[in-house]
Design a protein around this motif. Structure first.
Motif, PDB file in Angstrom:
ATOM      1  N   ILE A 124       0.836  -1.207   0.000  1.00  0.00           N
ATOM      2  CA  ILE A 124       0.000   0.000   0.000  1.00  0.00           C
ATOM      3  C   ILE A 124       0.866   1.251   0.000  1.00  0.00           C
ATOM      4  CG2 ILE A 124      -1.645   1.317   1.396  1.00  0.00           C
ATOM      5  CD1 ILE A 124      -2.859  -1.438   2.186  1.00  0.00           C
ATOM      6  N   ASP A 125       1.963   1.243   0.746  1.00  0.00           N
ATOM      7  CA  ASP A 125       2.877   2.394   0.739  1.00  0.00           C
ATOM      8  C   ASP A 125       3.422   2.644  -0.663  1.00  0.00           C
ATOM      9  OD1 ASP A 125       2.600   2.991   3.412  1.00  0.00           O
ATOM     10  OD2 ASP A 125       4.338   1.798   4.033  1.00  0.00           O
ATOM     11  N   LYS A 126       3.896   1.577  -1.286  1.00  0.00           N
ATOM     12  CA  LYS A 126       4.511   1.707  -2.608  1.00  0.00           C
ATOM     13  C   LYS A 126       3.483   2.133  -3.640  1.00  0.00           C
ATOM     14  CE  LYS A 126       8.207   1.063  -5.232  1.00  0.00           C
ATOM     15  NZ  LYS A 126       9.482   1.786  -5.017  1.00  0.00           N
ATOM     16  N   LEU A 127       2.318   1.500  -3.600  1.00  0.00           N
ATOM     17  CA  LEU A 127       1.285   1.843  -4.562  1.00  0.00           C
ATOM     18  C   LEU A 127       0.758   3.254  -4.322  1.00  0.00           C
ATOM     19  CD1 LEU A 127       0.149   0.297  -6.933  1.00  0.00           C
ATOM     20  CD2 LEU A 127      -1.739  -0.471  -5.481  1.00  0.00           C
ATOM     21  N   GLY A 128       0.701   3.646  -3.043  1.00  0.00           N
ATOM     22  CA  GLY A 128       0.276   5.000  -2.714  1.00  0.00           C
ATOM     23  C   GLY A 128       1.190   6.048  -3.302  1.00  0.00           C
ATOM     24  N   GLN A 129       2.491   5.766  -3.279  1.00  0.00           N
ATOM     25  CA  GLN A 129       3.445   6.693  -3.880  1.00  0.00           C
ATOM     26  C   GLN A 129       3.251   6.786  -5.389  1.00  0.00           C
ATOM     27  OE1 GLN A 129       7.448   5.559  -2.599  1.00  0.00           O
ATOM     28  NE2 GLN A 129       6.599   4.964  -0.628  1.00  0.00           N
ATOM     29  N   LYS A 130       2.862   5.661  -6.003  1.00  0.00           N
ATOM     30  CA  LYS A 130       2.699   5.636  -7.454  1.00  0.00           C
ATOM     31  C   LYS A 130       1.423   6.332  -7.908  1.00  0.00           C
ATOM     32  CE  LYS A 130       5.156   1.289  -8.476  1.00  0.00           C
ATOM     33  NZ  LYS A 130       5.981   1.757  -9.611  1.00  0.00           N
ATOM     34  N   VAL A 131       0.292   5.979  -7.274  1.00  0.00           N
ATOM     35  CA  VAL A 131      -0.997   6.437  -7.800  1.00  0.00           C
ATOM     36  C   VAL A 131      -1.615   7.592  -7.023  1.00  0.00           C
ATOM     37  CG1 VAL A 131      -1.467   4.163  -8.743  1.00  0.00           C
ATOM     38  CG2 VAL A 131      -2.381   4.759  -6.507  1.00  0.00           C
ATOM     39  N   LEU A 132      -1.215   7.744  -5.756  1.00  0.00           N
ATOM     40  CA  LEU A 132      -1.767   8.847  -4.970  1.00  0.00           C
ATOM     41  C   LEU A 132      -0.788   9.998  -4.847  1.00  0.00           C
ATOM     42  CD1 LEU A 132      -3.415   6.820  -2.057  1.00  0.00           C
ATOM     43  CD2 LEU A 132      -4.340   7.399  -4.296  1.00  0.00           C
ATOM     44  N   LEU A 133       0.412   9.772  -5.376  1.00  0.00           N
ATOM     45  CA  LEU A 133       1.473  10.783  -5.337  1.00  0.00           C
ATOM     46  C   LEU A 133       1.797  11.185  -3.904  1.00  0.00           C
ATOM     47  CD1 LEU A 133       0.215  12.999  -8.327  1.00  0.00           C
ATOM     48  CD2 LEU A 133       1.688  10.978  -8.372  1.00  0.00           C
ATOM     49  N   LYS A 134       1.672  10.209  -2.974  1.00  0.00           N
ATOM     50  CA  LYS A 134       2.022  10.463  -1.577  1.00  0.00           C
ATOM     51  C   LYS A 134       3.530  10.378  -1.415  1.00  0.00           C
ATOM     52  CE  LYS A 134      -0.322   8.590   1.780  1.00  0.00           C
ATOM     53  NZ  LYS A 134      -1.006   9.679   2.464  1.00  0.00           N
ATOM     54  N   LYS A 135       4.077  11.320  -0.700  1.00  0.00           N
ATOM     55  CA  LYS A 135       5.513  11.299  -0.447  1.00  0.00           C
ATOM     56  C   LYS A 135       5.825  10.267   0.625  1.00  0.00           C
ATOM     57  CE  LYS A 135       6.248  16.171  -1.643  1.00  0.00           C
ATOM     58  NZ  LYS A 135       6.711  17.481  -1.146  1.00  0.00           N
ATOM     59  N   GLU A 136       6.930   9.555   0.441  1.00  0.00           N
ATOM     60  CA  GLU A 136       7.303   8.505   1.391  1.00  0.00           C
ATOM     61  C   GLU A 136       7.477   9.069   2.790  1.00  0.00           C
ATOM     62  OE1 GLU A 136      10.486   4.817   1.801  1.00  0.00           O
ATOM     63  OE2 GLU A 136      10.704   6.286   0.198  1.00  0.00           O
ATOM     64  N   ALA A 137       8.068  10.241   2.932  1.00  0.00           N
ATOM     65  CA  ALA A 137       8.289  10.847   4.249  1.00  0.00           C
ATOM     66  C   ALA A 137       6.970  11.117   4.946  1.00  0.00           C
ATOM     67  CB  ALA A 137       9.079  12.143   4.107  1.00  0.00           C
ATOM     68  N   ASP A 138       5.950  11.523   4.160  1.00  0.00           N
ATOM     69  CA  ASP A 138       4.639  11.806   4.751  1.00  0.00           C
ATOM     70  C   ASP A 138       3.963  10.527   5.228  1.00  0.00           C
ATOM     71  OD1 ASP A 138       5.001  14.452   4.181  1.00  0.00           O
ATOM     72  OD2 ASP A 138       3.853  14.406   2.305  1.00  0.00           O
ATOM     73  N   SER A 139       4.018   9.478   4.402  1.00  0.00           N
ATOM     74  CA  SER A 139       3.288   8.252   4.735  1.00  0.00           C
ATOM     75  C   SER A 139       3.943   7.473   5.862  1.00  0.00           C
ATOM     76  CB  SER A 139       3.170   7.367   3.492  1.00  0.00           C
ATOM     77  OG  SER A 139       4.454   6.982   3.040  1.00  0.00           O
ATOM     78  N   ASN A 140       5.223   7.662   6.097  1.00  0.00           N
ATOM     79  CA  ASN A 140       5.924   6.884   7.113  1.00  0.00           C
ATOM     80  C   ASN A 140       6.280   7.684   8.364  1.00  0.00           C
ATOM     81  OD1 ASN A 140       5.918   4.542   5.558  1.00  0.00           O
ATOM     82  ND2 ASN A 140       7.755   5.130   4.471  1.00  0.00           N
ATOM     83  N   SER A 141       5.802   8.905   8.462  1.00  0.00           N
ATOM     84  CA  SER A 141       6.131   9.743   9.606  1.00  0.00           C
ATOM     85  C   SER A 141       5.599   9.133  10.904  1.00  0.00           C
ATOM     86  CB  SER A 141       5.529  11.143   9.418  1.00  0.00           C
ATOM     87  OG  SER A 141       5.672  11.900  10.594  1.00  0.00           O
ATOM     88  N   GLU A 142       6.456   9.072  11.927  1.00  0.00           N
ATOM     89  CA  GLU A 142       6.055   8.509  13.222  1.00  0.00           C
ATOM     90  C   GLU A 142       4.949   9.331  13.857  1.00  0.00           C
ATOM     91  OE1 GLU A 142       6.911   5.808  14.674  1.00  0.00           O
ATOM     92  OE2 GLU A 142       8.591   5.101  13.461  1.00  0.00           O
ATOM     93  N   ASP A 143       4.908  10.622  13.550  1.00  0.00           N
ATOM     94  CA  ASP A 143       3.927  11.505  14.166  1.00  0.00           C
ATOM     95  C   ASP A 143       2.609  11.539  13.390  1.00  0.00           C
ATOM     96  OD1 ASP A 143       5.783  12.225  16.124  1.00  0.00           O
ATOM     97  OD2 ASP A 143       6.633  13.805  14.856  1.00  0.00           O
ATOM     98  N   ASN A 144       2.571  10.859  12.274  1.00  0.00           N
ATOM     99  CA  ASN A 144       1.395  10.850  11.430  1.00  0.00           C
ATOM    100  C   ASN A 144       0.316   9.976  12.062  1.00  0.00           C
ATOM    101  OD1 ASN A 144      -0.463  10.083   9.297  1.00  0.00           O
ATOM    102  ND2 ASN A 144       1.013  10.991   7.880  1.00  0.00           N
TER     103      ASN A 144
END
Length: 331
Positions: free
Chosen positions: A164-184
């Motif tokens: 989901i992280d990888k696909l999110g970066q591809k199709v949702l244009l989510k930045k890896e730093a945003d999706s994996n932030s501990e504070d998120n």
């Protein structure tokens, strides 16, 4: 496809008023345990349509039904003017949608269902290859021997959260730093799903022998088994998982299976903080993760008990509506 929970309930109310252990090798046992950790069918996305069809096909007076339909249409028209609860899928821009997506899965696996919830909500077409949990012949080509495996335009992705992280970066244009932030907050609850919620499921699904057989009845009906494997897996697997679930209770310090499930459901509802979804007015990846792993148990005894004894039912129904029809295509 757009839906409105307010309109659905209004339609339902109006129409209703008008209507008046065998010996197995450790390797085989391990594989049985892998496929057996999870229980039942995917969400009942056609429930309202089936209910409506049954109503029209019933022996009730045609006039009464017609009156009910007419009243319902008036109700819907009025509700449309005021309702703010309109949910829709979130398809990404066509140019970023992968051309070929293949999911290798077990139908009842919560981690596989988590990936499918993501694909369904974002309306990404995908093919499914059902893996035989005993032979795993469908993934002999892969060094990675667990499911889900997602192949996206020829690239192999493993592990549900990583997929989901990888696909999110591809199709949702989510930045890896945003999706994996501990504070998120989204990341925090996605990890809660993987590290806590999924561990509560098996002790509940296999709490009693009758519940274990209920689960395996679905698994063998929908899994990729030969005729003879179905009976072996159903009865040997159910017996094995009944005892395995007791060990899992001890491992994860669970004293009361149902109480732990209810507590987890209420914890999630509290996290919503009065919002329709954790993501606010629309689901985020945490919403999809919780929905995905709960979807296999929703219509089992454990899932029915969960909805009856906690406040999670309304959120789950909203998720069923917004995720909508599967974007799965025939292989």
């Amino acid at each position: 496809m757009r839906r409105a929970s307010t309109l659905t309930s209004a339609l339902s109310r109006t129409l209703t008023a008008a209507h008046g252990g065998g010996s197995k090798s450790p390797a085989v046992q391990h594989r049985l345990i892998q496929v057996a950790l999870y229980g039942s069918s995917t969400g009942n996305s056609h429930a309202h349509q089936r209910w409506f069809s049954r109503l029209l096909d019933s022996g009730s007076s045609g006039k009464v039904v017609s009156l009910g339909v007419a009243g319902a249409l008036v109700t819907v028209a009025a509700a449309t003017s005021f309702s703010q609860e309109v949910y829709a899928k979130e398809p990404p821009p066509p140019e970023v949608v992968p051309k070929d997506v293949v999911l290798y899965q077990y139908e009842a696996c919560p981690f596989c269902n988590k990936v499918k919830a993501f694909l369904d909500y974002y309306d990404i077409p995908y093919k499914v290859v059902e893996v035989n949990p005993l032979s795993k012949k469908e993934i002999k080509w892969s060094d990675y021997k667990k499911v889900p495996i997602l192949v996206v335009d020829g690239e192999q992705l493993n592990d549900s959260s990583a997929i989901i992280d990888k696909l999110g970066q591809k199709v949702l244009l989510k930045k890896e730093a945003d999706s994996n932030s501990e504070d998120n907050e989204e990341t925090k609850w996605r990890r809660w799903v993987d590290n806590h919620l999924v561990h509560i499921l098996s002790p509940n699904i296999y709490r009693k022998t009758s519940e274990a057989l209920e689960s395996f009845d679905y698994i063998t009906s929908n899994g990729n088994f030969s005729f003879t494997e179905k009976y072996t897996v159903k009865y040997a697997g159910a017996a094995a998982m009944y005892f395995v679930s007791k060990k899992l209770k001890k491992k994860y310090n669970i004293t009361d299976e149902r109480a732990a499930l209810y507590e987890a459901a209420e914890t999630w509802v509290e996290a919503l903080n009065g919002h329709e979804f954790l993501g606010g007015s629309k689901p985020n990846l945490a919403d999809l993760a919780v929905f995905g792993v709960l979807r296999p148990i929703r219509y089992l005894r454990s899932g029915r008990d969960m909805v009856e004894h906690t406040r999670i039912g309304e959120w789950y129904t909203r998720m069923e509506n917004v995720v909508g029809e599967p974007s799965r295509i025939k292989a």
